[in-house]
Design a protein around this motif. Structure first.
Motif, PDB file in Angstrom:
ATOM      1  N   CYS A 148      -2.374  10.742   9.835  1.00  0.00           N
ATOM      2  CA  CYS A 148      -1.018  11.228   9.539  1.00  0.00           C
ATOM      3  C   CYS A 148      -0.273  11.558  10.830  1.00  0.00           C
ATOM      4  CB  CYS A 148      -1.080  12.464   8.645  1.00  0.00           C
ATOM      5  SG  CYS A 148      -1.637  12.169   6.961  1.00  0.00           S
ATOM      6  N   GLN A 169      -6.929  -1.862   3.684  1.00  0.00           N
ATOM      7  CA  GLN A 169      -6.081  -0.939   2.949  1.00  0.00           C
ATOM      8  C   GLN A 169      -4.822  -0.563   3.736  1.00  0.00           C
ATOM      9  OE1 GLN A 169      -8.566   1.900   0.238  1.00  0.00           O
ATOM     10  NE2 GLN A 169      -9.511   1.967   2.236  1.00  0.00           N
ATOM     11  N   TYR A 170      -3.717  -0.423   2.994  1.00  0.00           N
ATOM     12  CA  TYR A 170      -2.426  -0.042   3.574  1.00  0.00           C
ATOM     13  C   TYR A 170      -1.846   1.090   2.731  1.00  0.00           C
ATOM     14  CZ  TYR A 170      -2.888  -4.651   5.720  1.00  0.00           C
ATOM     15  OH  TYR A 170      -3.359  -5.743   6.401  1.00  0.00           O
ATOM     16  N   PHE A 171      -1.028   1.899   3.376  1.00  0.00           N
ATOM     17  CA  PHE A 171      -0.347   2.967   2.630  1.00  0.00           C
ATOM     18  C   PHE A 171       1.098   2.563   2.426  1.00  0.00           C
ATOM     19  CE2 PHE A 171       1.826   7.052   2.037  1.00  0.00           C
ATOM     20  CZ  PHE A 171       1.062   7.549   0.985  1.00  0.00           C
ATOM     21  N   ALA A 208      -8.661   6.913   0.628  1.00  0.00           N
ATOM     22  CA  ALA A 208      -8.707   5.605   1.289  1.00  0.00           C
ATOM     23  C   ALA A 208      -9.817   5.562   2.333  1.00  0.00           C
ATOM     24  CB  ALA A 208      -7.358   5.309   1.937  1.00  0.00           C
ATOM     25  N   GLU A 240       1.387   5.245  -2.447  1.00  0.00           N
ATOM     26  CA  GLU A 240       0.154   4.728  -3.019  1.00  0.00           C
ATOM     27  C   GLU A 240      -0.561   3.847  -1.990  1.00  0.00           C
ATOM     28  OE1 GLU A 240      -1.301   5.366  -5.756  1.00  0.00           O
ATOM     29  OE2 GLU A 240       0.233   6.434  -6.912  1.00  0.00           O
ATOM     30  N   THR A 241      -1.858   3.642  -2.228  1.00  0.00           N
ATOM     31  CA  THR A 241      -2.663   2.768  -1.381  1.00  0.00           C
ATOM     32  C   THR A 241      -2.631   1.345  -1.931  1.00  0.00           C
ATOM     33  OG1 THR A 241      -4.142   4.571  -0.765  1.00  0.00           O
ATOM     34  CG2 THR A 241      -4.972   2.344  -0.459  1.00  0.00           C
ATOM     35  N   LYS A 266      -4.559  11.220  -0.873  1.00  0.00           N
ATOM     36  CA  LYS A 266      -4.495   9.756  -0.942  1.00  0.00           C
ATOM     37  C   LYS A 266      -5.124   9.126   0.294  1.00  0.00           C
ATOM     38  CE  LYS A 266      -1.977   9.155  -4.765  1.00  0.00           C
ATOM     39  NZ  LYS A 266      -2.375   8.318  -5.910  1.00  0.00           N
ATOM     40  N   ILE A 267      -4.886   9.733   1.443  1.00  0.00           N
ATOM     41  CA  ILE A 267      -5.435   9.180   2.686  1.00  0.00           C
ATOM     42  C   ILE A 267      -6.943   9.419   2.738  1.00  0.00           C
ATOM     43  CG2 ILE A 267      -5.129   9.077   5.177  1.00  0.00           C
ATOM     44  CD1 ILE A 267      -2.620   8.459   3.448  1.00  0.00           C
ATOM     45  N   TYR A 277       5.003   0.039   5.056  1.00  0.00           N
ATOM     46  CA  TYR A 277       3.551  -0.121   4.976  1.00  0.00           C
ATOM     47  C   TYR A 277       2.872   0.237   6.292  1.00  0.00           C
ATOM     48  CZ  TYR A 277       4.622  -2.692   0.699  1.00  0.00           C
ATOM     49  OH  TYR A 277       5.077  -3.046  -0.547  1.00  0.00           O
ATOM     50  N   VAL A 280       3.294  13.004   3.209  1.00  0.00           N
ATOM     51  CA  VAL A 280       2.391  12.195   2.393  1.00  0.00           C
ATOM     52  C   VAL A 280       1.300  13.079   1.795  1.00  0.00           C
ATOM     53  CG1 VAL A 280       2.818  10.146   3.810  1.00  0.00           C
ATOM     54  CG2 VAL A 280       0.873  11.604   4.330  1.00  0.00           C
ATOM     55  N   LEU A 300      -4.279   1.668   7.016  1.00  0.00           N
ATOM     56  CA  LEU A 300      -5.142   2.846   6.864  1.00  0.00           C
ATOM     57  C   LEU A 300      -6.433   2.659   7.656  1.00  0.00           C
ATOM     58  CD1 LEU A 300      -4.469   3.363   3.082  1.00  0.00           C
ATOM     59  CD2 LEU A 300      -4.080   5.105   4.833  1.00  0.00           C
TER      60      LEU A 300
END
Length: 356
Positions: A346, A233-235, A223, A241-242, A219-220, A273, A215, A276
């Motif tokens: 992660c 929020q979810y990945f 978030a 994408e978030t 992006k993380i 999903y 990933v 986050l």
């Protein structure tokens, strides 16, 4: 994806009469892992019979079944790329295999990570391909588009008087993609695509486990920075994408869409999903406390510690930092704290990550 035509074009320059190789190096290793001899020689000094044998070994890699035996992989980005085999392979290529110290490092790390079932050879070839111009009609034209310098590595069993067999593992670096060098990628060969040599693949790609999704860390981190009590929020692992879901219907115009997205997340929970970090996971107050502890003992440290007591702690903390000229130091510290939280997320979810 590897284009088969690219590989066929490359192998057409791997014949005894018009070879693209200028040097071959390698070593012979006994099954227990002891080096039984090394060599490093200009390809032109080989006998015709030796040239043919070496070319047969080298051609095995690009001539393999593309996207089955031979697959394309991207090196990690940022700091992790420099710590991967990318740096070593790049150095070997730039030196044209004339640096024995770099070759020795390659042999050592392969021997440490290769599970041998017989004596074997580690062979490395350096080649140069002057890529000709190709017209829109597919015909070759005069002139050159690019000079492609590359190395091919091969690990193959040998018997008797160093008679090398068919390679069971190898690589082409840099990847040859769309008739051009792609220094960010490498083509890796496994003789049996159903039984890949994961140990060597992880070694080359800086311990990235190819069984784990990779990933984008940014992006993380974004978030984590955007975490809010009003949004969950979810990945999305499929789209990378978030996804944000409002906790209060008053924050959205389409409540049905929100509900539909929640149902989709529930169906793909922990497969597509992943939740986050939220404000409770991040614990901004703890980050402030740790920042204050990292400062030298002084009046500034004491005043900041006092400022974060009671309600309005965040506002007073920022005001004090501005007064002491420490806002940039705080933002740097906060950014690194967010990065660590993202990395921990992660790892907790079994993901590899890449830094851009």
């Amino acid at each position: 994806m590897i284009n088969r035509d690219d590989m066929l074009e490359l192998t057409r320059r791997m014949t005894p009469k018009r070879t693209c190789f200028s040097r071959v190096a390698g070593c012979y290793v006994t099954r227990p892992g002891d080096i039984d001899g090394t060599f490093n020689i200009h390809f032109g000094k080989l006998s015709e019979a030796e040239k043919k044998k070496n070319l047969d070994t080298a051609k095995t890699i690009p001539f393999a079944r593309t996207n089955e035996q031979l697959k394309e992989y991207a090196f990690p980005k940022g700091k992790r790329r420099n710590e991967s085999m990318w740096a070593l392979l790049t150095g070997m290529k730039e030196k044209g295999l004339k640096d024995d110290a770099l070759l020795s490092i390659l042999y050592e790390v392969i021997i440490d990570n290769y599970e041998a079932y017989s004596d074997y050879a580690i062979m490395v070839f350096f080649g140069t391909y002057d890529i000709p111009v190709k017209g829109t009609d597919g015909a070759w034209n005069e002139g050159s588009e690019e000079v492609y310098d590359f190395i091919i590595g091969a690990i193959a069993p040998y018997k008797g008087d160093y008679e090398v067999g068919i390679p069971d593992f190898g690589f082409l670096y840099p990847a040859f993609s769309d008739r051009s060098a792609d220094k960010e990628k490498i083509d890796i060969y496994n003789i049996d695509p159903e039984n890949e040599n994961k140990s060597l693949m992880k070694l080359i790609l800086n311990n990235i486990d190819e069984t784990k999704p990779v990933v984008p860390l940014i992006k993380i981190i974004e978030a984590v920075e955007m975490a809010d009590d009003n949004w969950k929020q979810y990945f999305d692992l499929e789209l990378m994408e978030t996804v944000s879901i409002a906790q209060d219907p008053g924050f959205i115009d389409d409540d049905e869409e929100n509900e539909r997205m929640l149902e989709q997340i529930e169906m793909g929970w922990k497969t597509r999903y992943f939740g986050l970090p939220d404000k409770y996971d991040i614990h901004e107050y703890n980050i402030m406390e740790n920042f204050i502890r990292s400062l030298p003992e002084s009046r500034i440290q004491k005043e900041l510690a006092y400022a974060i007591r009671g309600s309005g702690a965040f506002r007073r903390f920022k005001d004090k930092l501005a007064g002491f000229g420490l806002l940039n130091d705080w933002y740097d510290y906060q950014s690194e704290a967010y990065r660590k939280i993202a990395i921990e997320w992660c790892e907790d979810n079994g993901f590899e990550y890449e830094e851009s």
